[in-house]
Design an enzyme around this catalytic site. Structure first.
Site, PDB file in Angstrom:
ATOM      1  N   GLU A 314       0.847  -1.191   0.000  1.00 50.02           N
ATOM      2  CA  GLU A 314       0.000   0.000   0.000  1.00 50.02           C
ATOM      3  C   GLU A 314       0.881   1.239   0.000  1.00 50.02           C
ATOM      4  O   GLU A 314       1.873   1.313   0.724  1.00 50.02           O
ATOM      5  CB  GLU A 314      -0.930   0.003   1.209  1.00 50.02           C
ATOM      6  CG  GLU A 314      -1.909   1.162   1.217  1.00 50.02           C
ATOM      7  CD  GLU A 314      -2.969   1.008   2.293  1.00 50.02           C
ATOM      8  OE1 GLU A 314      -3.913   1.824   2.313  1.00 50.02           O
ATOM      9  OE2 GLU A 314      -2.862   0.069   3.122  1.00 50.02           O
ATOM     10  N   GLY A 315       0.523   2.193  -0.832  1.00 50.87           N
ATOM     11  CA  GLY A 315       1.245   3.452  -0.899  1.00 50.87           C
ATOM     12  C   GLY A 315       0.317   4.610  -0.582  1.00 50.87           C
ATOM     13  O   GLY A 315      -0.740   4.445   0.034  1.00 50.87           O
ATOM     14  N   GLY A 318      -1.967   4.137  -4.052  1.00 47.81           N
ATOM     15  CA  GLY A 318      -2.117   2.856  -4.725  1.00 47.81           C
ATOM     16  C   GLY A 318      -2.119   1.679  -3.765  1.00 47.81           C
ATOM     17  O   GLY A 318      -1.585   1.761  -2.649  1.00 47.81           O
ATOM     18  N   ASP A 441      12.806   0.727 -16.563  1.00 47.55           N
ATOM     19  CA  ASP A 441      12.738   0.749 -15.095  1.00 47.55           C
ATOM     20  C   ASP A 441      12.970  -0.652 -14.537  1.00 47.55           C
ATOM     21  O   ASP A 441      12.207  -1.118 -13.685  1.00 47.55           O
ATOM     22  CB  ASP A 441      11.384   1.299 -14.635  1.00 47.55           C
ATOM     23  CG  ASP A 441      11.382   1.694 -13.157  1.00 47.55           C
ATOM     24  OD1 ASP A 441      12.449   1.592 -12.523  1.00 47.55           O
ATOM     25  OD2 ASP A 441      10.324   2.084 -12.651  1.00 47.55           O
TER      26      ASP A 441
END
Length: 583
Positions: A314-315, A318, A441
Site C-alpha cells: 500500500e502506498g 495505490g 525501469d
C-alpha cells in the site's frame, strides 16, 4: 594487460585479478620457451564486448580455467582470431572438429596445419563456414598441439566455441555456390572460380548494382544534410526556450569511501561542470483517462468476478491486493491474481499512468515476463489491473525478508539461487531486446517470485508510489529511478537496450546484497557527476570477483561497450554451472 577505456570503474582491476586466477593452472614448461596464446582486446570486444585480454597460455603456464569456457560466436561473426608467439622454437599442429557437419563445414585457418609458433606477436585466423542449410548451434573445437623439441613435451590445447548458424532462404541456396567444395584441378574452390573469372553478364549485373547503390547513397547524403540542418534549428530553438529553466548538476562531494573508481593520473584536472539535464515531456501525461481505458477495453471484465483477500502493498494512492478471479464460464473454478488499484483520492493523472504503464508488457509471452491478464474499467469505479499471482510476491521485499532471516537461517537462500534469479531476469530482458521493447525501469522492485524461485519481470505501474525512496525528482517534476539509470538516460533522457543493461547490472547488485539500495549515500543530483567521473557501487560482501566483473561491464560509459543480454545469459549460465560443480 591493456589499459581499458575510462569510466569502467573497478573493471580493469578485477579483470587483472581474474586473469591471474586463470593463470594458476598447470605449466607448459616452466622456465621454457615463453609461449603465449591469448585473445586480444579487440577480439574479446568483438566476441563478448569486454575490453580485456583472455590468456590461454601465459609465459608457458596453461590456464585450465579459461580453456573449457565455450564462447558463443554470434551468427554474424564468421571468423576467430588468436594471438600467439614464443621466445624460442616451439612446433605446433592444428586441427578442427565439428559436431554438426550439416550446419557447418570444417573450419579453415590462414596458416598451415603444422609448423613453428612465430617468434614475434602474430595473429592467425580461423574461418567458420556455415553451410546455410539449417538453423543450428554448432559446437566446434580448435585443437592446437604444442611441442618443445628439446624435451618432446607435447601440450594439447582445445579451444571450444559455439557457433550460431542460420539457414539461408531457398532462393539464395539456388543461386549461391558455397565455399569448401573443391571443383577445379588447380585446387581452387567453386567460389574462387566464380569470383576470379566472372562472365560478362555477371560484370553487367555488378556494374548495375553499383550504379544503383551510388545513386541511393547520394540521395541519402542529401536527405541527411537536410535533416541535420533542420535538427540544428530545432535544437537552437529548444536551447533558447530551456536556458532559463534548466538546472545544472552540482560538483561531486569528496566522500569516496563507499565507491570505487578507475585509476586517475595525478595531474588530472578535476571536472567542475557537467551538462545540464535535458528532460523530454512525459508522453504518459499526454494520454487522457478515456484513451487509456479504450486501449484496454478488449481485456476488460466485470468487477463482480474479483474478490479481494489481503492487502500485499500500500502506498499513498495505490494498493496491491491478493485477489481471487472467478472463471466466467464455470463459477466453481477460481484462480489467484494480483490486483493493482488506486484509492479514491488518486488524481486522474495517477489513474491514467497506472493503466498506461500496466500495458508496457501487454501482448508479450515469455516465461520470465508477467503481463496483465485483465482490467476492470467500469464507469463510476476506480480502474483495477489483474496479473497472474506469484505467491512469494515482490522480489525486492522477498530479498529483504531473506536478509532479516539470514542470522537465524543462513541457508535460506544460496548464492546459486541468486545467480539463477539473475539468469531468469536476463532471459526475460533478452526477449524484450529481441522484440525491441525498452523497459526503462528494470529493478528488483519490478519483479515477482514464487516458491519455486521462478522470477518474472513486471511493469512499473504504481512503483513510484509503493517504493518512493527509489525515485527522485531532479527539478523537472518527473520522478525517475535515478540510481538505476545509465548516464545517457540521466543527462540526455536517452533509453535503449543498452541502458536496460546498465539497470540490469544494478539489479544484479541488488540480488547479491539481498535488496540493499544502491548509491544510498549519494545525492541524486550528483549521480550523473559521479558516474561520469568513473565512480561505481563497490563490490558486495561475499560476491565473487567473476560476478562483480559481470556487473562492472554493464556500467561502461560507452553504451557500445556494454554486453548484450544474450551474452549476459551465457556468462551467468556458465558461472551458475561452475557454482553447481562445488555444491
Amino acid at each position: 594487460m591493456a589499459t581499458t577505456a575510462p569510466g569502467w570503474g573497478v573493471w580493469p582491476i578485477l579483470w587483472r585479478a581474474l586473469v591471474l586466477l586463470w593463470s594458476c593452472g598447470g605449466g607448459l614448461c616452466r622456465g621454457g620457451p615463453g609461449v603465449n596464446v591469448y585473445l586480444s582486446v579487440e577480439e574479446m570486444r568483438r566476441l563478448i564486448g569486454l575490453d580485456a585480454e583472455l590468456y590461454y597460455v601465459r609465459n608457458d603456464v596453461v590456464s585450465h580455467y579459461a580453456l573449457p569456457f565455450k564462447l558463443l560466436v554470434p551468427g554474424e561473426t564468421n571468423s576467430l582470431h588468436f594471438t600467439w608467439h614464443a621466445k624460442s622454437k616451439v612446433e605446433y599442429k592444428l586441427g578442427f572438429q565439428v559436431d554438426n557437419p550439416a550446419a557447418m563445414d570444417m573450419p579453415q585457418a590462414n596458416i598451415s596445419a603444422q609448423g613453428e609458433v612465430p617468434r614475434t606477436v602474430s595473429v592467425f585466423r580461423v574461418d567458420l563456414l556455415c553451410t546455410g542449410k539449417l538453423d543450428s548451434e554448432v559446437t566446434m573445437e580448435v585443437q592446437l598441439n604444442l611441442t618443445i623439441n628439446s624435451s618432446k613435451n607435447i601440450t594439447v590445447l582445445n579451444f571450444k566455441r559455439r557457433k550460431i548458424c542460420y539457414r539461408k532462404p531457398e532462393q539464395e541456396e539456388k543461386s549461391l555456390i558455397y565455399p569448401g567444395k573443391n571443383n577445379s584441378k588447380d585446387g581452387r574452390t567453386a567460389f574462387d572460380a566464380v569470383h576470379t573469372a566472372p562472365t560478362t553478364s555477371t560484370r553487367v549485373f555488378y556494374i548495375s548494382v553499383g550504379v544503383c547503390c551510388a545513386v541511393i547513397f547520394l540521395v541519402a547524403i542529401i536527405l541527411a544534410v537536410l535533416h541535420l540542418h533542420s535538427m540544428k534549428r530545432v535544437e537552437l530553438d529548444d536551447s533558447m526556450s530551456e536556458s532559463g529553466s534548466s538546472q545544472g548538476l552540482s560538483q561531486p562531494s569528496t566522500q569516496t569511501t563507499q565507491y570505487l573508481r578507475a585509476d586517475t593520473p595525478n595531474n588530472a584536472t578535476p571536472v567542475t561542470s557537467y551538462p545540464t539535464l535535458r528532460i523530454e515531456k512525459n508522453d504518459l501525461k499526454s494520454v487522457t483517462l478515456a484513451e487509456a481505458k479504450a486501449r484496454v477495453k478488449d481485456i476488460a471484465i466485470s468487477r463482480e468476478r474479483v474478490t479481494f483477500k489481503d492487502v500485499l502493498q500500500e502506498g499513498t494512492f495505490g494498493r496491491i491486493f491478493h485477489g481471487i478471479l472467478v472463471d466466467e464460464k464455470d463459477p466453481s473454478k477460481e484462480k489467484y491474481v494480483f490486483a493493482k488499484t488506486v484509492k479514491d483520492h488518486a488524481s486522474e493523472v495517477q489513474v491514467t499512468m497506472m493503466l498506461t504503464e500496466s500495458c508496457k508488457l501487454r501482448g508479450l509471452h515469455h516465461r520470465n515476463l508477467l503481463p496483465i491478464n485483465h482490467v476492470c474499467v467500469e464507469d463510476g469505479e476506480r480502474p483495477m489491473v489483474l496479473l497472474p499471482y506469484m505467491n512469494w510476491g515482490n522480489l525486492k521485499l522477498f530479498l529483504r525478508q531473506c536478509k532479516l532471516a539470514e542470522a537465524n537461517n543462513p541457508q535460506a537462500i544460496s548464492q546459486q539461487d541468486l545467480v539463477h534469479m539473475a539468469i531468469q531476469i536476463a532471459c526475460g530482458m533478452s526477449y524484450l531486446a529481441r522484440r525491441e521493447v525498452i523497459h526503462k525501469d528494470l529493478a528488483t522492485r519490478n519483479c515477482v517470485i514464487d516458491d519455486s524461485l521462478q522470477v518474472k519481470i513486471t511493469d512499473n505501474a504504481l512503483s513510484r508510489d509503493l517504493f518512493p525512496m527509489d525515485y527522485h525528482c531532479l527539478g523537472d517534476n518527473e520522478n525517475r529511478p535515478v540510481r538505476w539509470m545509465a548516464l545517457e538516460s540521466l543527462v540526455n533522457n536517452e533509453f535503449s537496450s543498452a541502458s536496460d543493461v546498465w539497470a540490469f547490472g544494478v539489479t544484479l547488485w541488488e540480488l547479491m546484497t539481498l535488496g540493499q539500495t544502491p548509491y544510498v549515500d549519494i545525492d541524486p543530483f550528483e549521480m550523473a557527476a559521479y558516474l561520469k567521473d568513473g565512480y561505481r557501487i563497490a563490490q558486495p560482501i561475499n560476491c565473487p570477483d567473476e560476478l562483480f566483473a559481470v556487473m562492472a561491464c554493464c556500467w561502461a560509459l560507452d553504451r557500445d561497450e556494454r554486453p548484450k543480454f544474450q551474452q549476459l545469459v551465457q556468462c551467468l549460465t556458465e558461472f551458475h554451472a561452475a557454482l553447481g560443480a562445488y555444491v
